[in-house]
Every structure is written in C-alpha cells, then in structure tokens.
Design a protein around this motif. Structure first.
Motif, PDB file in Angstrom:
ATOM      1  N   GLY A  36       6.203 -29.607  -8.430  1.00  0.00           N
ATOM      2  CA  GLY A  36       4.922 -29.408  -9.094  1.00  0.00           C
ATOM      3  C   GLY A  36       4.625 -27.937  -9.338  1.00  0.00           C
ATOM      4  O   GLY A  36       4.162 -27.560 -10.429  1.00  0.00           O
ATOM      5  N   VAL A  37       4.890 -27.096  -8.350  1.00  0.00           N
ATOM      6  CA  VAL A  37       4.654 -25.658  -8.508  1.00  0.00           C
ATOM      7  C   VAL A  37       5.548 -25.091  -9.614  1.00  0.00           C
ATOM      8  O   VAL A  37       5.116 -24.267 -10.434  1.00  0.00           O
ATOM      9  N   ILE A  38       6.796 -25.544  -9.657  1.00  0.00           N
ATOM     10  CA  ILE A  38       7.731 -25.072 -10.681  1.00  0.00           C
ATOM     11  C   ILE A  38       7.260 -25.503 -12.069  1.00  0.00           C
ATOM     12  O   ILE A  38       7.300 -24.711 -13.032  1.00  0.00           O
ATOM     13  N   MET A  39       6.800 -26.747 -12.213  1.00  0.00           N
ATOM     14  CA  MET A  39       6.296 -27.191 -13.516  1.00  0.00           C
ATOM     15  C   MET A  39       5.078 -26.393 -13.942  1.00  0.00           C
ATOM     16  O   MET A  39       4.911 -26.067 -15.133  1.00  0.00           O
ATOM     17  N   ALA A  40       4.209 -26.070 -12.992  1.00  0.00           N
ATOM     18  CA  ALA A  40       3.042 -25.250 -13.307  1.00  0.00           C
ATOM     19  C   ALA A  40       3.478 -23.877 -13.813  1.00  0.00           C
ATOM     20  O   ALA A  40       2.961 -23.374 -14.818  1.00  0.00           O
ATOM     21  N   LEU A 121      14.913 -23.589 -12.712  1.00  0.00           N
ATOM     22  CA  LEU A 121      14.498 -24.174 -11.436  1.00  0.00           C
ATOM     23  C   LEU A 121      13.991 -25.598 -11.620  1.00  0.00           C
ATOM     24  O   LEU A 121      14.175 -26.451 -10.737  1.00  0.00           O
ATOM     25  N   TYR A 122      13.362 -25.871 -12.762  1.00  0.00           N
ATOM     26  CA  TYR A 122      12.872 -27.221 -13.061  1.00  0.00           C
ATOM     27  C   TYR A 122      14.023 -28.222 -13.071  1.00  0.00           C
ATOM     28  O   TYR A 122      13.903 -29.339 -12.552  1.00  0.00           O
ATOM     29  N   ILE A 123      15.144 -27.839 -13.669  1.00  0.00           N
ATOM     30  CA  ILE A 123      16.294 -28.742 -13.744  1.00  0.00           C
ATOM     31  C   ILE A 123      16.797 -29.083 -12.343  1.00  0.00           C
ATOM     32  O   ILE A 123      17.047 -30.252 -12.014  1.00  0.00           O
ATOM     33  N   VAL A 124      16.938 -28.049 -11.501  1.00  0.00           N
ATOM     34  CA  VAL A 124      17.425 -28.272 -10.147  1.00  0.00           C
ATOM     35  C   VAL A 124      16.425 -29.088  -9.339  1.00  0.00           C
ATOM     36  O   VAL A 124      16.781 -30.059  -8.646  1.00  0.00           O
ATOM     37  N   SER A 125      15.143 -28.715  -9.420  1.00  0.00           N
ATOM     38  CA  SER A 125      14.115 -29.406  -8.634  1.00  0.00           C
ATOM     39  C   SER A 125      13.928 -30.846  -9.088  1.00  0.00           C
ATOM     40  O   SER A 125      13.747 -31.748  -8.270  1.00  0.00           O
ATOM     41  N   SER A 126      13.978 -31.075 -10.396  1.00  0.00           N
ATOM     42  CA  SER A 126      13.840 -32.442 -10.909  1.00  0.00           C
ATOM     43  C   SER A 126      14.974 -33.324 -10.402  1.00  0.00           C
ATOM     44  O   SER A 126      14.765 -34.492 -10.052  1.00  0.00           O
ATOM     45  N   ALA A 127      16.191 -32.767 -10.333  1.00  0.00           N
ATOM     46  CA  ALA A 127      17.327 -33.533  -9.800  1.00  0.00           C
ATOM     47  C   ALA A 127      17.103 -33.894  -8.341  1.00  0.00           C
ATOM     48  O   ALA A 127      17.397 -35.015  -7.912  1.00  0.00           O
ATOM     49  N   HIS A 128      16.552 -32.957  -7.553  1.00  0.00           N
ATOM     50  CA  HIS A 128      16.285 -33.232  -6.143  1.00  0.00           C
ATOM     51  C   HIS A 128      15.249 -34.329  -5.986  1.00  0.00           C
ATOM     52  O   HIS A 128      15.401 -35.233  -5.152  1.00  0.00           O
ATOM     53  N   ILE A 141       3.144 -37.462  -8.847  1.00  0.00           N
ATOM     54  CA  ILE A 141       2.497 -36.615  -7.850  1.00  0.00           C
ATOM     55  C   ILE A 141       2.789 -35.146  -8.125  1.00  0.00           C
ATOM     56  O   ILE A 141       1.932 -34.270  -7.931  1.00  0.00           O
ATOM     57  N   ALA A 142       4.003 -34.834  -8.585  1.00  0.00           N
ATOM     58  CA  ALA A 142       4.344 -33.445  -8.914  1.00  0.00           C
ATOM     59  C   ALA A 142       3.456 -32.922 -10.039  1.00  0.00           C
ATOM     60  O   ALA A 142       3.015 -31.762 -10.007  1.00  0.00           O
ATOM     61  N   LEU A 143       3.182 -33.748 -11.030  1.00  0.00           N
ATOM     62  CA  LEU A 143       2.286 -33.343 -12.107  1.00  0.00           C
ATOM     63  C   LEU A 143       0.875 -33.097 -11.579  1.00  0.00           C
ATOM     64  O   LEU A 143       0.177 -32.189 -12.060  1.00  0.00           O
ATOM     65  N   ALA A 144       0.461 -33.895 -10.602  1.00  0.00           N
ATOM     66  CA  ALA A 144      -0.852 -33.665  -9.985  1.00  0.00           C
ATOM     67  C   ALA A 144      -0.875 -32.327  -9.258  1.00  0.00           C
ATOM     68  O   ALA A 144      -1.849 -31.562  -9.354  1.00  0.00           O
ATOM     69  N   PHE A 145       0.200 -32.013  -8.527  1.00  0.00           N
ATOM     70  CA  PHE A 145       0.308 -30.712  -7.875  1.00  0.00           C
ATOM     71  C   PHE A 145       0.245 -29.588  -8.909  1.00  0.00           C
ATOM     72  O   PHE A 145      -0.445 -28.577  -8.713  1.00  0.00           O
ATOM     73  N   ALA A 146       0.978 -29.751 -10.015  1.00  0.00           N
ATOM     74  CA  ALA A 146       1.006 -28.727 -11.053  1.00  0.00           C
ATOM     75  C   ALA A 146      -0.384 -28.498 -11.638  1.00  0.00           C
ATOM     76  O   ALA A 146      -0.782 -27.355 -11.909  1.00  0.00           O
ATOM     77  N   THR A 147      -1.127 -29.579 -11.820  1.00  0.00           N
ATOM     78  CA  THR A 147      -2.492 -29.462 -12.355  1.00  0.00           C
ATOM     79  C   THR A 147      -3.380 -28.652 -11.424  1.00  0.00           C
ATOM     80  O   THR A 147      -4.157 -27.787 -11.862  1.00  0.00           O
ATOM     81  N   VAL A 148      -3.264 -28.914 -10.131  1.00  0.00           N
ATOM     82  CA  VAL A 148      -4.066 -28.182  -9.147  1.00  0.00           C
ATOM     83  C   VAL A 148      -3.726 -26.691  -9.167  1.00  0.00           C
ATOM     84  O   VAL A 148      -4.612 -25.833  -9.058  1.00  0.00           O
ATOM     85  N   VAL A 149      -2.435 -26.366  -9.347  1.00  0.00           N
ATOM     86  CA  VAL A 149      -2.003 -24.968  -9.335  1.00  0.00           C
ATOM     87  C   VAL A 149      -2.574 -24.201 -10.529  1.00  0.00           C
ATOM     88  O   VAL A 149      -3.036 -23.055 -10.387  1.00  0.00           O
ATOM     89  N   VAL A 150      -2.554 -24.823 -11.717  1.00  0.00           N
ATOM     90  CA  VAL A 150      -2.997 -24.099 -12.918  1.00  0.00           C
ATOM     91  C   VAL A 150      -4.491 -24.244 -13.178  1.00  0.00           C
ATOM     92  O   VAL A 150      -5.047 -23.511 -14.003  1.00  0.00           O
ATOM     93  N   ALA A 151      -5.160 -25.173 -12.497  1.00  0.00           N
ATOM     94  CA  ALA A 151      -6.582 -25.430 -12.762  1.00  0.00           C
ATOM     95  C   ALA A 151      -7.470 -24.186 -12.638  1.00  0.00           C
ATOM     96  O   ALA A 151      -8.344 -23.976 -13.492  1.00  0.00           O
TER      97      ALA A 151
END
Length: 283
Positions: A36-40, A121-128, A141-151
C-alpha cells in the motif's frame, strides 16, 4: 485525484472481495501494508511529475524503473537483449520529448524518477502479496493503506471534488479503469509470470498511451515515435515468444503454495482459504 482514485478503487475491491482479515499473519499484514505504501508513492509521485512535465516525457522517464528491474532479474542473454531493445525504444521517446519540449523541469524529472523507482518496487511487492494472500483481498486492503498515506496531501482536492459532485462520476471511472481493474489483472499476471518477463511486458503501457493520444486525441506522431513504438512492441513480443514453456503438471513460477488448488490437493480447507496461514501448509 490520487486520493480519490485510490480510495474509490479500495471501496470497489473491498465490496467485491470482502477479505477475511481476522486470520492474517503478521507477515501477510506486513506485505500488504508495504504494498500500500509503495502504491501511494508510485501514484503520488507520478501525478506530481505530470504536473510539471509533458505526459510523454514523464512516462518515458518513469518506465526506466521496470526496465532496470527486468535487467536485474533476467538470467538469460536473450532476456537482456529484449530489455536492451526496449530501453532503446523508451530512450527514443525520451529524445523526442526533449527535442519537442526543450528543457524539462528538474523537479518534475526527479518526481518521474521517484515514480519509476516505486514502479519497480510495485512489481516486486505485488508478487509477494500475490504469493502470500490468496484472492484480491490483499490488493483491496493495500489500496486502503495507500489511500490513508496520500489522504493528508489530497485533502484540499477532496474538498473541491465533494463541492462539485459531478466530478465524482468521472473520478469513479478513473478509479475503475486505472486502479481497480488493472491492478487486479497485474496481480493475477504476477502469479503466473516471472517478474523479469512481467517488467518488460509493461513496456506496452507507454506505447498504448502514445497510440491512444495519436488516435483519440489527434496528437502528432513523428517517425521517431513510430520507431520507438516498433522497438518496444518487438521487445514485448520477443519476450513472450522466447519465454520457456512451463511443462504440464508443474506450478507457475509465482503461484502461492497455499493456493486453493494446492490446498484441495492436500485436503486442507473448504470453500474459502483466506484464513489459512502460510506456515499451516507443508511442502
């Protein structure tokens, strides 16, 4: 825009996947939160770059991240050759952008480089996440984390959007077409493809953007850009054609050991496997 896009995509995927997070392990939560942090970072820095750079220049610079990842992960000479060919194609796009727009904003270039780093990093993290969390619950849930980071950074934009409700409908379309659907498909692809192959196949994204701008928006396309398109498409097709075939009866490279099929083969679990922990599965 980034906050709304990620937030709406998170809501859509949460409604569809309804992940059972109660049984998640610390390792699963750590992978999803990191994702989520990486997507943000990837989305936020890219939008900051296109605020200062032409879109074609920003995409060309950003794509260096996945290409470098492909080169690092590749183990065969032919893979490195296809990566090199794609690098030349993306380089031509960058040269064209430089010659058409003159000097580029250094801060915009920096944001594009940061976005490219997050893309790798997104490619590696998404694979994990695809390995450790079955289904699309981890992505939601990762998208929810990303939303919180950029909000915190997008709060002023959220106010404008809700003051003009007509903006929410096209934003929902962006969330669906730019986040929810492509991220879901990429997660599925990374469960079946090596990351090196996936990285170079992403080279089709900027090429499709160039073609869409030419066909749908009437943006001019010169010989240099057409040559770049031809090189990158050739590299992508070459990657697919020369990828070793996986023998029947063997597992895809990134399929998790606790996928529903593997669990059924071991007689573990029922209809849902969201509650199964990786350490519960032997082999």
């Amino acid at each position: 825009m980034t906050t709304l896009r990620l937030g709406m995509a998170a809501i859509l995927l949460l409604l569809v996947s309804r992940p059972r997070i109660a049984g998640w392990t610390r390792a699963q939560w750590r992978s999803v939160a990191t994702f989520g942090v990486i997507m943000a970072g990837m989305n936020g820095s890219f939008y900051l770059s296109i605020e200062r750079l032409p879109l074609s220049a920003a995409v060309a610079i950003e794509f260096v991240g996945p290409l470098v990842l492909s080169a690092v992960l590749s183990r065969r000479a032919i893979d490195l050759a296809w990566v090199s060919l794609a690098v030349v194609g993306i380089g031509l796009l960058g040269v064209e952008s430089l010659t058409q727009t003159g000097s580029l904003d250094p801060l915009g270039v920096l944001f594009a480089v940061i976005a490219g780093s997050f893309w790798a990093l997104y490619i590696v993290s998404s694979a994990h996440v695809g390995q450790r969390v079955p289904g699309t619950g981890g992505l939601a849930i990762a998208l929810a984390f990303a939303t919180v980071v950029v909000a915190p950074l997008g709060m002023s934009g959220l106010t404008v959007a809700f003051e003009q409700p007509l903006l929410l409908l096209p934003t929902l379309g962006v969330a669906l077409l730019c986040s929810a659907i492509p991220y879901t498909l990429e997660l599925a692809a990374l469960r079946r493809l090596p990351r090196s192959v996936f990285g170079i196949l992403l080279s089709l994204e900027p090429i499709i953007a160039v073609l869409s701008g030419w066909i749908l928006l009437g943006q001019s396309t010169g010989r240099l850009r057409l040559a770049a398109i031809a090189l990158v498409i050739t590299a992508s097709i070459g990657t697919i054609v020369t990828t070793p075939k996986i023998p029947r009866g063997t597992q895809p490279p990134l399929e998790p050991a606790y996928s529903p099929q593997r669990l059924q083969e071991r007689g573990v679990g029922g209809e849902s496997t969201d509650h199964v922990r990786p350490q519960d599965v032997v082999g």
